[in-house]
Design a protein around this motif. Structure first.
Motif, PDB file in Angstrom:
ATOM      1  N   MET A   1      10.969 126.837  66.332  1.00 13.18           N
ATOM      2  CA  MET A   1      11.592 126.846  67.633  1.00 13.18           C
ATOM      3  C   MET A   1      11.124 128.042  68.452  1.00 13.18           C
ATOM      4  O   MET A   1      10.972 127.943  69.654  1.00 13.18           O
ATOM      5  CB  MET A   1      13.109 126.866  67.451  1.00 13.18           C
ATOM      6  N   SER A   2      10.898 129.157  67.793  1.00 12.88           N
ATOM      7  CA  SER A   2      10.522 130.367  68.534  1.00 12.88           C
ATOM      8  C   SER A   2       9.137 130.261  69.170  1.00 12.88           C
ATOM      9  O   SER A   2       8.805 131.078  70.021  1.00 12.88           O
ATOM     10  CB  SER A   2      10.585 131.583  67.622  1.00 12.88           C
ATOM     11  N   ARG A   3       8.360 129.269  68.777  1.00 13.92           N
ATOM     12  CA  ARG A   3       7.032 129.099  69.367  1.00 13.92           C
ATOM     13  C   ARG A   3       7.051 128.238  70.623  1.00 13.92           C
ATOM     14  O   ARG A   3       6.047 128.125  71.304  1.00 13.92           O
ATOM     15  CB  ARG A   3       6.084 128.484  68.342  1.00 13.92           C
ATOM     16  N   GLN A   4       8.180 127.619  70.905  1.00 16.08           N
ATOM     17  CA  GLN A   4       8.292 126.759  72.084  1.00 16.08           C
ATOM     18  C   GLN A   4       8.139 127.587  73.361  1.00 16.08           C
ATOM     19  O   GLN A   4       8.729 128.658  73.481  1.00 16.08           O
ATOM     20  CB  GLN A   4       9.659 126.053  72.100  1.00 16.08           C
ATOM     21  N   PRO A   5       7.366 127.106  74.338  1.00 18.13           N
ATOM     22  CA  PRO A   5       7.209 127.847  75.598  1.00 18.13           C
ATOM     23  C   PRO A   5       8.541 128.032  76.331  1.00 18.13           C
ATOM     24  O   PRO A   5       8.770 129.074  76.954  1.00 18.13           O
ATOM     25  CB  PRO A   5       6.259 126.978  76.415  1.00 18.13           C
ATOM     26  N   ALA A   6       9.419 127.045  76.247  1.00 20.02           N
ATOM     27  CA  ALA A   6      10.718 127.166  76.915  1.00 20.02           C
ATOM     28  C   ALA A   6      11.534 128.296  76.291  1.00 20.02           C
ATOM     29  O   ALA A   6      12.220 129.049  77.000  1.00 20.02           O
ATOM     30  CB  ALA A   6      11.485 125.857  76.829  1.00 20.02           C
ATOM     31  N   TYR A   7      11.449 128.429  74.983  1.00 21.04           N
ATOM     32  CA  TYR A   7      12.182 129.498  74.294  1.00 21.04           C
ATOM     33  C   TYR A   7      11.622 130.868  74.677  1.00 21.04           C
ATOM     34  O   TYR A   7      12.379 131.806  74.938  1.00 21.04           O
ATOM     35  CB  TYR A   7      12.116 129.290  72.787  1.00 21.04           C
ATOM     36  N   GLN A   8      10.309 130.975  74.728  1.00 21.78           N
ATOM     37  CA  GLN A   8       9.680 132.238  75.118  1.00 21.78           C
ATOM     38  C   GLN A   8      10.049 132.610  76.556  1.00 21.78           C
ATOM     39  O   GLN A   8      10.347 133.769  76.853  1.00 21.78           O
ATOM     40  CB  GLN A   8       8.156 132.131  74.981  1.00 21.78           C
ATOM     41  N   SER A   9      10.049 131.613  77.436  1.00 25.69           N
ATOM     42  CA  SER A   9      10.447 131.852  78.826  1.00 25.69           C
ATOM     43  C   SER A   9      11.908 132.292  78.902  1.00 25.69           C
ATOM     44  O   SER A   9      12.252 133.186  79.688  1.00 25.69           O
ATOM     45  CB  SER A   9      10.237 130.576  79.639  1.00 25.69           C
ATOM     46  N   LEU A  10      12.750 131.678  78.105  1.00 23.25           N
ATOM     47  CA  LEU A  10      14.166 132.048  78.068  1.00 23.25           C
ATOM     48  C   LEU A  10      14.337 133.497  77.633  1.00 23.25           C
ATOM     49  O   LEU A  10      15.088 134.253  78.249  1.00 23.25           O
ATOM     50  CB  LEU A  10      14.912 131.117  77.111  1.00 23.25           C
ATOM     51  N   ARG A  11      13.631 133.898  76.608  1.00 25.46           N
ATOM     52  CA  ARG A  11      13.725 135.278  76.136  1.00 25.46           C
ATOM     53  C   ARG A  11      13.243 136.270  77.194  1.00 25.46           C
ATOM     54  O   ARG A  11      13.857 137.308  77.411  1.00 25.46           O
ATOM     55  CB  ARG A  11      12.913 135.454  74.855  1.00 25.46           C
ATOM     56  N   ARG A  12      12.117 135.942  77.847  1.00 23.82           N
ATOM     57  CA  ARG A  12      11.588 136.823  78.902  1.00 23.82           C
ATOM     58  C   ARG A  12      12.575 136.960  80.045  1.00 23.82           C
ATOM     59  O   ARG A  12      12.834 138.064  80.534  1.00 23.82           O
ATOM     60  CB  ARG A  12      10.268 136.277  79.440  1.00 23.82           C
ATOM     61  N   THR A  13      13.141 135.849  80.494  1.00 30.24           N
ATOM     62  CA  THR A  13      14.090 135.865  81.605  1.00 30.24           C
ATOM     63  C   THR A  13      15.326 136.674  81.253  1.00 30.24           C
ATOM     64  O   THR A  13      15.798 137.493  82.045  1.00 30.24           O
ATOM     65  CB  THR A  13      14.492 134.425  81.965  1.00 30.24           C
ATOM     66  N   HIS A  14      15.849 136.453  80.069  1.00 30.26           N
ATOM     67  CA  HIS A  14      17.060 137.154  79.638  1.00 30.26           C
ATOM     68  C   HIS A  14      16.798 138.657  79.484  1.00 30.26           C
ATOM     69  O   HIS A  14      17.615 139.483  79.891  1.00 30.26           O
ATOM     70  CB  HIS A  14      17.559 136.548  78.335  1.00 30.26           C
ATOM     71  N   ARG A  15      15.670 138.997  78.911  1.00 28.95           N
ATOM     72  CA  ARG A  15      15.318 140.406  78.727  1.00 28.95           C
ATOM     73  C   ARG A  15      15.122 141.104  80.077  1.00 28.95           C
ATOM     74  O   ARG A  15      15.600 142.217  80.297  1.00 28.95           O
ATOM     75  CB  ARG A  15      14.049 140.529  77.895  1.00 28.95           C
ATOM     76  N   ARG A  16      14.433 140.433  81.000  1.00 23.03           N
ATOM     77  CA  ARG A  16      14.183 141.004  82.317  1.00 23.03           C
ATOM     78  C   ARG A  16      15.499 141.283  83.048  1.00 23.03           C
ATOM     79  O   ARG A  16      15.678 142.340  83.645  1.00 23.03           O
ATOM     80  CB  ARG A  16      13.321 140.049  83.130  1.00 23.03           C
TER      81      ARG A  16
END
Length: 118
Positions: A1-16
């Motif tokens: 799941m962590s390799r999904q682009p949507a998951y990566q985008s979610l993490r970036r958005t939340h971190r930002r």
């Protein structure tokens, strides 16, 4: 799941958002402390009656925290929750596919000799 682009985008958005909110909160508090330390005359300037600039800025800290909490809720509702729902649906679909494949393999694979009573 962590390799999904949507998951990566979610993490970036939340971190930002977290970095920005933390910077705003710490920056506001730091500004208040520095003004209190280095410009006490300004902070003691009366605005109205017993209300001074320092007291107004101190009360403004509560307003700042309320605005940050409100923006966090808006951020979660608009940016995070829709992506999480999509990822949750993807995970459920993958789990259902895995269960179907396991059931199919269980039906089609030959069984070993089973013990049978006389």
């Amino acid at each position: 799941m962590s390799r999904q682009p949507a998951y990566q985008s979610l993490r970036r958005t939340h971190r930002r958002f977290g970095v920005r909110a933390t910077a705003a909160a710490v920056g506001g508090f730091l500004l208040y402390v520095l003004l209190s330390s280095f410009l006490p005359g300004l902070m003691n300037t009366s605005l109205s009656g017993h209300l001074t600039i320092g007291l107004a800025l101190g009360l403004g800290q509560f307003v700042l925290m309320a605005v940050i909490a409100w923006r966090y809720l808006v951020h979660m509702r608009t940016r995070v929750t829709p992506v999480v729902r999509g990822l949750r649906g993807l995970v459920r679909h993958q789990e259902a596919t895995e269960r179907e494949r396991a059931a199919f393999e269980a039906r089609t694979t030959p069984r070993a000799e089973e013990f049978r009573p006389w």
